[in-house]
Design a protein around this motif. Structure first.
Motif, PDB file in Angstrom:
ATOM      1  N   ILE A 392     -11.427 -10.759   5.879  1.00 36.30           N
ATOM      2  CA  ILE A 392     -10.806 -10.388   7.153  1.00 36.30           C
ATOM      3  C   ILE A 392      -9.977  -9.109   7.012  1.00 36.30           C
ATOM      4  O   ILE A 392     -10.033  -8.233   7.852  1.00 36.30           O
ATOM      5  N   GLY A 393      -9.184  -9.001   5.971  1.00 32.83           N
ATOM      6  CA  GLY A 393      -8.500  -7.761   5.624  1.00 32.83           C
ATOM      7  C   GLY A 393      -7.574  -7.209   6.680  1.00 32.83           C
ATOM      8  O   GLY A 393      -6.709  -7.912   7.219  1.00 32.83           O
ATOM      9  N   ASP A 394      -7.747  -5.926   7.015  1.00 27.26           N
ATOM     10  CA  ASP A 394      -6.837  -5.234   7.931  1.00 27.26           C
ATOM     11  C   ASP A 394      -6.822  -5.861   9.319  1.00 27.26           C
ATOM     12  O   ASP A 394      -5.802  -5.784  10.025  1.00 27.26           O
ATOM     13  N   ALA A 395      -7.919  -6.466   9.736  1.00 26.25           N
ATOM     14  CA  ALA A 395      -7.930  -7.120  11.052  1.00 26.25           C
ATOM     15  C   ALA A 395      -6.914  -8.241  11.092  1.00 26.25           C
ATOM     16  O   ALA A 395      -6.252  -8.457  12.124  1.00 26.25           O
ATOM     17  N   LEU A 396      -6.736  -8.959  10.000  1.00 29.15           N
ATOM     18  CA  LEU A 396      -5.735 -10.017   9.947  1.00 29.15           C
ATOM     19  C   LEU A 396      -4.334  -9.431   9.877  1.00 29.15           C
ATOM     20  O   LEU A 396      -3.403  -9.966  10.492  1.00 29.15           O
ATOM     21  N   VAL A 397      -4.153  -8.348   9.147  1.00 27.49           N
ATOM     22  CA  VAL A 397      -2.841  -7.687   9.098  1.00 27.49           C
ATOM     23  C   VAL A 397      -2.397  -7.311  10.508  1.00 27.49           C
ATOM     24  O   VAL A 397      -1.259  -7.590  10.921  1.00 27.49           O
ATOM     25  N   ARG A 398      -3.288  -6.682  11.263  1.00 29.55           N
ATOM     26  CA  ARG A 398      -2.933  -6.270  12.631  1.00 29.55           C
ATOM     27  C   ARG A 398      -2.605  -7.476  13.500  1.00 29.55           C
ATOM     28  O   ARG A 398      -1.635  -7.449  14.277  1.00 29.55           O
ATOM     29  N   ARG A 399      -3.368  -8.534  13.378  1.00 28.73           N
ATOM     30  CA  ARG A 399      -3.135  -9.713  14.215  1.00 28.73           C
ATOM     31  C   ARG A 399      -1.822 -10.405  13.854  1.00 28.73           C
ATOM     32  O   ARG A 399      -1.085 -10.857  14.725  1.00 28.73           O
ATOM     33  N   LEU A 400      -1.537 -10.517  12.576  1.00 27.42           N
ATOM     34  CA  LEU A 400      -0.285 -11.151  12.180  1.00 27.42           C
ATOM     35  C   LEU A 400       0.924 -10.337  12.644  1.00 27.42           C
ATOM     36  O   LEU A 400       1.919 -10.901  13.107  1.00 27.42           O
ATOM     37  N   ARG A 401       0.841  -9.036  12.520  1.00 29.93           N
ATOM     38  CA  ARG A 401       1.937  -8.211  13.040  1.00 29.93           C
ATOM     39  C   ARG A 401       2.103  -8.406  14.537  1.00 29.93           C
ATOM     40  O   ARG A 401       3.228  -8.520  15.047  1.00 29.93           O
ATOM     41  N   GLY A 402       0.991  -8.484  15.249  1.00 27.63           N
ATOM     42  CA  GLY A 402       1.063  -8.717  16.682  1.00 27.63           C
ATOM     43  C   GLY A 402       1.629 -10.079  17.027  1.00 27.63           C
ATOM     44  O   GLY A 402       2.179 -10.278  18.122  1.00 27.63           O
ATOM     45  N   ALA A 403       1.527 -11.034  16.092  1.00 27.31           N
ATOM     46  CA  ALA A 403       2.052 -12.382  16.307  1.00 27.31           C
ATOM     47  C   ALA A 403       3.493 -12.528  15.827  1.00 27.31           C
ATOM     48  O   ALA A 403       4.032 -13.638  15.832  1.00 27.31           O
ATOM     49  N   GLY A 404       4.117 -11.425  15.410  1.00 30.52           N
ATOM     50  CA  GLY A 404       5.522 -11.459  15.035  1.00 30.52           C
ATOM     51  C   GLY A 404       5.803 -11.452  13.549  1.00 30.52           C
ATOM     52  O   GLY A 404       6.973 -11.453  13.144  1.00 30.52           O
ATOM     53  N   PHE A 405       4.788 -11.426  12.706  1.00 30.39           N
ATOM     54  CA  PHE A 405       5.015 -11.332  11.265  1.00 30.39           C
ATOM     55  C   PHE A 405       5.454  -9.915  10.911  1.00 30.39           C
ATOM     56  O   PHE A 405       4.937  -8.934  11.460  1.00 30.39           O
ATOM     57  N   GLU A 406       6.399  -9.802   9.987  1.00 31.75           N
ATOM     58  CA  GLU A 406       6.798  -8.499   9.457  1.00 31.75           C
ATOM     59  C   GLU A 406       6.054  -8.273   8.147  1.00 31.75           C
ATOM     60  O   GLU A 406       6.216  -9.052   7.211  1.00 31.75           O
ATOM     61  N   ILE A 407       5.255  -7.226   8.105  1.00 29.34           N
ATOM     62  CA  ILE A 407       4.483  -6.902   6.897  1.00 29.34           C
ATOM     63  C   ILE A 407       4.726  -5.430   6.589  1.00 29.34           C
ATOM     64  O   ILE A 407       4.440  -4.559   7.413  1.00 29.34           O
ATOM     65  N   SER A 408       5.258  -5.148   5.406  1.00 31.03           N
ATOM     66  CA  SER A 408       5.641  -3.772   5.067  1.00 31.03           C
ATOM     67  C   SER A 408       5.354  -3.488   3.606  1.00 31.03           C
ATOM     68  O   SER A 408       5.208  -4.403   2.789  1.00 31.03           O
ATOM     69  N   VAL A 409       5.302  -2.188   3.278  1.00 37.64           N
ATOM     70  CA  VAL A 409       5.123  -1.734   1.899  1.00 37.64           C
ATOM     71  C   VAL A 409       6.046  -0.545   1.686  1.00 37.64           C
ATOM     72  O   VAL A 409       6.172   0.314   2.561  1.00 37.64           O
ATOM     73  N   ARG A 410       6.691  -0.487   0.522  1.00 35.77           N
ATOM     74  CA  ARG A 410       7.521   0.671   0.198  1.00 35.77           C
ATOM     75  C   ARG A 410       7.507   0.893  -1.309  1.00 35.77           C
ATOM     76  O   ARG A 410       7.212  -0.004  -2.090  1.00 35.77           O
ATOM     77  N   ARG A 411       7.855   2.125  -1.703  1.00 34.48           N
ATOM     78  CA  ARG A 411       8.089   2.386  -3.116  1.00 34.48           C
ATOM     79  C   ARG A 411       9.364   1.682  -3.520  1.00 34.48           C
ATOM     80  O   ARG A 411      10.330   1.627  -2.758  1.00 34.48           O
ATOM     81  N   ASN A 412       9.406   1.184  -4.726  1.00 33.30           N
ATOM     82  CA  ASN A 412      10.542   0.400  -5.172  1.00 33.30           C
ATOM     83  C   ASN A 412      11.344   1.193  -6.220  1.00 33.30           C
ATOM     84  O   ASN A 412      10.830   1.500  -7.270  1.00 33.30           O
TER      85      ASN A 412
END
Length: 412
Positions: A392-412
């Motif tokens: 499912i990949g990016d399609a699931l990422v987009r849907r989860l964000r639309g459902a209120g999930f916070e998904i992020s990436v940053r350099r640490n």
């Protein structure tokens, strides 16, 4: 392949606790015009569930049962996507996998049972690949935060040109919620299978037990799922100690399968583990040791008759679940820390409100099904027995964000 079906999504097990929550999520959040049905053994119970759902009065009900393979074949041929919450999957699930693989029907479930996923791969990966079906296991709290957390990390590292992933650790940083009766029942099934079958015992100890090709996996030495780890050994700015993640033995195998199915895109040096934060106080090491002992004791308790009877009396039964208030006040945060082959450090994070094993899981499962049903142009080019990231990949990422999930990436 072209498929003509009466329904876009059907929820099998809709009268169970998580099944009802998933159906409710779909009733409230599916795009207008999505054709949804409810399936299970009892027409009367299905109709009661339907009456409780907003805007679902015209949803069809389908009668299907795990002990009637023909009914599962009919179910698979009625929909583009079958969502199943009927477990333990090793006991009740393989005939539905077979039906969907043969019919070219996409499939999602909540399994945390490695032996079931392996049986599905061995029996039906090639069948599903030939029919075009996506059989996607582990689309709830096991193992979406793990699999999608590593997926978005990999995507960002690749976009930045920082090589591939090397040492990678998921930390369950915060968690509030209960353990579902279905998860407990699956744990009983895993213990029973390990007691009675030498191959299952070996499978549960193999870090690449869900790999498409064991011989092609890199030899990275011991990869333990039950070790105590200092925070500073994971990332320089992470303090305290960690304990084993209760579901690491499942999630790590799913993530490693994603890497292999994607041609080892995460890297041949990709080492992955999962742990749980227990805080930074002076007594955190004792807490971590207690969690480790407790997990081992629970599994040992299921293996020993007298203690199993006691546990069966106090632990939740399949189909049971917490109150609405408890479901709404739950939450989880997972952080995936990685060092890349260039030495760069990254962290991805997933956060969501709702009891992880119930409310948040229903969202993850429902959105996985919707991505397969209505976002087909955005799906990876893949078929067979897959994982959330590879199927499912990016399609699931987009849907989860639309459902209120916070998904992020940053350099640490």
């Amino acid at each position: 392949m072209t498929r003509t079906r009466d329904l876009d999504v059907v929820v099998y097990g809709a009268t169970g606790f998580v099944g009802r929550l998933t159906a409710d999520h779909l009733a409230r959040h599916a795009p207008e015009g999505t054709r949804i049905g409810l399936a299970g053994r009892s027409r009367e119970k299905l109709e009661r569930v339907r009456e409780s759902l907003p805007g679902a009065s015209d949803w069809p009900v389908l009668i299907a049962s795990a002990d009637d393979p023909d009914s599962l074949t009919a179910l698979a041929n009625a929909a583009h996507v079958v969502v199943t919450t009927v477990g333990p999957y090793a006991r009740y699930g393989i005939d539905l996998v077979r039906a969907c693989a043969e019919a070219g029907t996409d499939y999602v479930d909540l399994t945390g049972e490695v032996q079931f996923a392996r049986a599905s791969i061995d029996g039906y990966h090639d069948v599903a690949a030939a029919s075009g079906a996506r059989i996607v296991h582990s689309c709830g709290f096991d193992s979406v935060p793990s699999d999608i957390g590593v997926h978005v990390l990999h995507e960002q590292v690749a976009a930045d040109g920082e090589g591939t992933l090397a040492d990678t650790t998921l930390v369950l940083s915060s968690f509030r919620g209960g353990v579902s009766g279905g998860t407990i029942d699956s744990m009983r099934g895993v213990v029973d299978a390990a007691k009675s079958d030498k191959r299952t015992r070996s499978l549960l100890l193999q870090p690449y037990s869900l790999s498409p090709d064991f011989s092609a996996e890199p030899d990275l030495g011991r990869q333990s799922d039950n070790s105590l780890v200092k925070g500073s050994d994971i990332a320089p700015n992470l303090h305290g100690v960690t304990a084993p993640h209760p579901m690491a033995s499942v999630n790590t195998r799913v993530v490693r399968r994603s890497n292999a199915l994607r041609g080892w895109a995460y890297g041949r040096a990709f080492r992955y583990r999962e742990v749980m934060s227990v805080g930074q106080s002076w007594f955190s090491p004792a807490v971590a040791a207690g969690v480790t002992a407790g997990l081992g004791g629970l599994l040992a308790g299921f293996a020993f008759g007298p203690t199993r009877k006691l546990l069966d009396r106090v632990l939740p039964d399949p189909g049971d679940g917490p109150s609405e208030k408890t479901r709404n006040t739950g939450h989880f945060t997972t952080d995936v820390y990685a060092t890349t082959t260039t030495g760069a450090r990254y962290v991805s994070q997933m956060r969501a409100q709702g009891d992880p094993g119930y409310k948040a899981t229903a969202v993850m499962l429902g959105e996985s099904a919707l991505a397969l049903a209505v976002d087909r142009d955005g799906l990876p080019d893949a078929a067979g027995v897959l994982t959330p990231a590879s199927g499912i990949g990016d399609a699931l990422v987009r849907r989860l964000r639309g459902a209120g999930f916070e998904i992020s990436v940053r350099r640490n």
